[in-house]
Design a protein around this motif. Sequence first.
Motif, PDB file in Angstrom:
ATOM      1  N   ALA A  46       0.830  -1.216   0.000  1.00 33.13           N
ATOM      2  CA  ALA A  46       0.000   0.000   0.000  1.00 33.13           C
ATOM      3  C   ALA A  46       0.855   1.253   0.000  1.00 33.13           C
ATOM      4  O   ALA A  46       0.577   2.198  -0.746  1.00 33.13           O
ATOM      5  CB  ALA A  46      -0.941  -0.010   1.200  1.00 33.13           C
ATOM      6  N   ALA A  47       1.899   1.277   0.818  1.00 33.72           N
ATOM      7  CA  ALA A  47       2.758   2.459   0.912  1.00 33.72           C
ATOM      8  C   ALA A  47       3.427   2.763  -0.427  1.00 33.72           C
ATOM      9  O   ALA A  47       3.475   3.913  -0.858  1.00 33.72           O
ATOM     10  CB  ALA A  47       3.809   2.263   2.002  1.00 33.72           C
TER      11      ALA A  47
ATOM     12  N   ALA B 119       2.666   6.134  -2.441  1.00 35.22           N
ATOM     13  CA  ALA B 119       3.810   7.034  -2.615  1.00 35.22           C
ATOM     14  C   ALA B 119       4.055   7.385  -4.072  1.00 35.22           C
ATOM     15  O   ALA B 119       4.612   8.447  -4.375  1.00 35.22           O
ATOM     16  CB  ALA B 119       5.063   6.403  -2.012  1.00 35.22           C
ATOM     17  N   SER B 120       3.638   6.521  -4.976  1.00 33.04           N
ATOM     18  CA  SER B 120       3.873   6.771  -6.406  1.00 33.04           C
ATOM     19  C   SER B 120       2.833   7.697  -7.035  1.00 33.04           C
ATOM     20  O   SER B 120       2.963   8.056  -8.207  1.00 33.04           O
ATOM     21  CB  SER B 120       3.905   5.439  -7.167  1.00 33.04           C
ATOM     22  N   GLN B 121       1.842   8.109  -6.271  1.00 37.68           N
ATOM     23  CA  GLN B 121       0.786   8.953  -6.829  1.00 37.68           C
ATOM     24  C   GLN B 121       1.225  10.417  -6.892  1.00 37.68           C
ATOM     25  O   GLN B 121       1.950  10.902  -6.018  1.00 37.68           O
ATOM     26  CB  GLN B 121      -0.490   8.810  -6.000  1.00 37.68           C
TER      27      GLN B 121
ATOM     28  N   GLY C 196       1.576  14.227  -6.387  1.00 39.13           N
ATOM     29  CA  GLY C 196       1.264  15.115  -5.267  1.00 39.13           C
ATOM     30  C   GLY C 196       1.568  14.551  -3.894  1.00 39.13           C
ATOM     31  O   GLY C 196       1.527  15.278  -2.905  1.00 39.13           O
ATOM     32  N   VAL C 197       1.887  13.264  -3.794  1.00 40.35           N
ATOM     33  CA  VAL C 197       2.207  12.679  -2.490  1.00 40.35           C
ATOM     34  C   VAL C 197       3.660  13.011  -2.160  1.00 40.35           C
ATOM     35  O   VAL C 197       4.566  12.690  -2.926  1.00 40.35           O
ATOM     36  CB  VAL C 197       1.973  11.147  -2.483  1.00 40.35           C
ATOM     37  N   ARG C 198       3.857  13.668  -1.028  1.00 44.27           N
ATOM     38  CA  ARG C 198       5.212  14.030  -0.619  1.00 44.27           C
ATOM     39  C   ARG C 198       5.696  13.224   0.578  1.00 44.27           C
ATOM     40  O   ARG C 198       6.885  13.164   0.848  1.00 44.27           O
ATOM     41  CB  ARG C 198       5.325  15.525  -0.363  1.00 44.27           C
ATOM     42  N   SER C 199       4.752  12.585   1.311  1.00 41.67           N
ATOM     43  CA  SER C 199       5.157  11.708   2.421  1.00 41.67           C
ATOM     44  C   SER C 199       4.054  10.697   2.710  1.00 41.67           C
ATOM     45  O   SER C 199       2.878  10.953   2.449  1.00 41.67           O
ATOM     46  CB  SER C 199       5.478  12.519   3.690  1.00 41.67           C
ATOM     47  N   VAL C 200       4.484   9.548   3.220  1.00 43.76           N
ATOM     48  CA  VAL C 200       3.560   8.512   3.687  1.00 43.76           C
ATOM     49  C   VAL C 200       3.992   8.192   5.110  1.00 43.76           C
ATOM     50  O   VAL C 200       5.168   7.926   5.366  1.00 43.76           O
ATOM     51  CB  VAL C 200       3.611   7.241   2.806  1.00 43.76           C
TER      52      VAL C 200
ATOM     53  N   ILE D  71      10.906   9.049  -0.845  1.00 44.22           N
ATOM     54  CA  ILE D  71       9.782   9.410  -1.725  1.00 44.22           C
ATOM     55  C   ILE D  71      10.174  10.571  -2.625  1.00 44.22           C
ATOM     56  O   ILE D  71      10.612  11.620  -2.162  1.00 44.22           O
ATOM     57  CB  ILE D  71       8.523   9.773  -0.915  1.00 44.22           C
ATOM     58  N   THR D  72      10.026  10.361  -3.912  1.00 50.85           N
ATOM     59  CA  THR D  72      10.107  11.408  -4.922  1.00 50.85           C
ATOM     60  C   THR D  72       8.707  11.492  -5.508  1.00 50.85           C
ATOM     61  O   THR D  72       8.217  10.491  -6.036  1.00 50.85           O
ATOM     62  CB  THR D  72      11.126  11.039  -6.024  1.00 50.85           C
ATOM     63  N   PRO D  73       8.031  12.637  -5.355  1.00 51.75           N
ATOM     64  CA  PRO D  73       6.644  12.711  -5.820  1.00 51.75           C
ATOM     65  C   PRO D  73       6.455  12.140  -7.227  1.00 51.75           C
ATOM     66  O   PRO D  73       7.202  12.448  -8.138  1.00 51.75           O
ATOM     67  CB  PRO D  73       6.338  14.216  -5.770  1.00 51.75           C
ATOM     68  N   GLY D  74       5.462  11.237  -7.328  1.00 47.04           N
ATOM     69  CA  GLY D  74       5.121  10.621  -8.601  1.00 47.04           C
ATOM     70  C   GLY D  74       5.954   9.402  -8.973  1.00 47.04           C
ATOM     71  O   GLY D  74       5.748   8.816 -10.016  1.00 47.04           O
ATOM     72  N   ARG D  75       6.907   8.994  -8.114  1.00 51.66           N
ATOM     73  CA  ARG D  75       7.724   7.797  -8.387  1.00 51.66           C
ATOM     74  C   ARG D  75       7.670   6.856  -7.198  1.00 51.66           C
ATOM     75  O   ARG D  75       7.537   7.279  -6.055  1.00 51.66           O
ATOM     76  CB  ARG D  75       9.187   8.203  -8.595  1.00 51.66           C
ATOM     77  N   GLU D  76       7.823   5.580  -7.473  1.00 53.62           N
ATOM     78  CA  GLU D  76       7.864   4.584  -6.399  1.00 53.62           C
ATOM     79  C   GLU D  76       9.075   4.862  -5.521  1.00 53.62           C
ATOM     80  O   GLU D  76      10.155   5.141  -6.009  1.00 53.62           O
ATOM     81  CB  GLU D  76       7.970   3.192  -7.024  1.00 53.62           C
ATOM     82  N   PRO D  77       8.923   4.789  -4.174  1.00 54.62           N
ATOM     83  CA  PRO D  77      10.037   5.087  -3.289  1.00 54.62           C
ATOM     84  C   PRO D  77      11.174   4.082  -3.458  1.00 54.62           C
ATOM     85  O   PRO D  77      10.957   2.888  -3.433  1.00 54.62           O
ATOM     86  CB  PRO D  77       9.436   5.031  -1.888  1.00 54.62           C
TER      87      PRO D  77
END
Length: 191
Positions: free
Chosen positions: A121-122, A126-128, A130-134, A181-187
């Motif tokens: 799930a994380a 995280a790959s979406q 606009g997501v900057r942290s999980v 986490i890089t926004p828009g990429r898998e961590p």
Amino acid sequence: MHLAAPAQPLTDGVVTLRLPSVDAGDIDAVAGYAGEGQLDGGWLPEIPLVTAGQLVADWLEAWAGRPSRNGPAFVVAVPPEPRFVGIVGVGEREEGAIEMIYGMAPRWRGQGMASRAARLAARSVASQPGVRSVEVRIGQDARASRHVAVNAGFVVAGTVPQFVPATGETFEDLRYLLPGITPGREPSAAR
């Protein structure tokens, strides 16, 4: 922020995360867990305060981008078990900061399933865009939940105060973050 539902279930070959479904018997599963007294630790939110149908409908409303009380949630499946065995809920705490919760039915605990589900799930969230942290917030006395977070790839990032209006008490939760986490990429650190 509206989190997009994945087009396909997420799996690591052992556990599968999928969206809840009326057709998949998830309402019956929620009702069954409640009827069997398998809600130890409150792993299903608000049961028995809402009906099984209301809970599943609420999760689906959130995935559709409509108002929801609990936010979107994945159900955790372990083939060939006919009903789901856990949940992973996700929701925005503040702009771009996603908080996760997770829980497993009592008889499925201690087998590494929650860590696998939380990791899947994380990484998806995280790959979406606009997501900057999980993050995961866990009570300091919740040893098993802390173990799940670490095994899922989260790292301790301090404490946060939590105020409980019903009791008037404030306590400190541990805050765990998913690194890399890089926004828009898998961590990268969660691979």
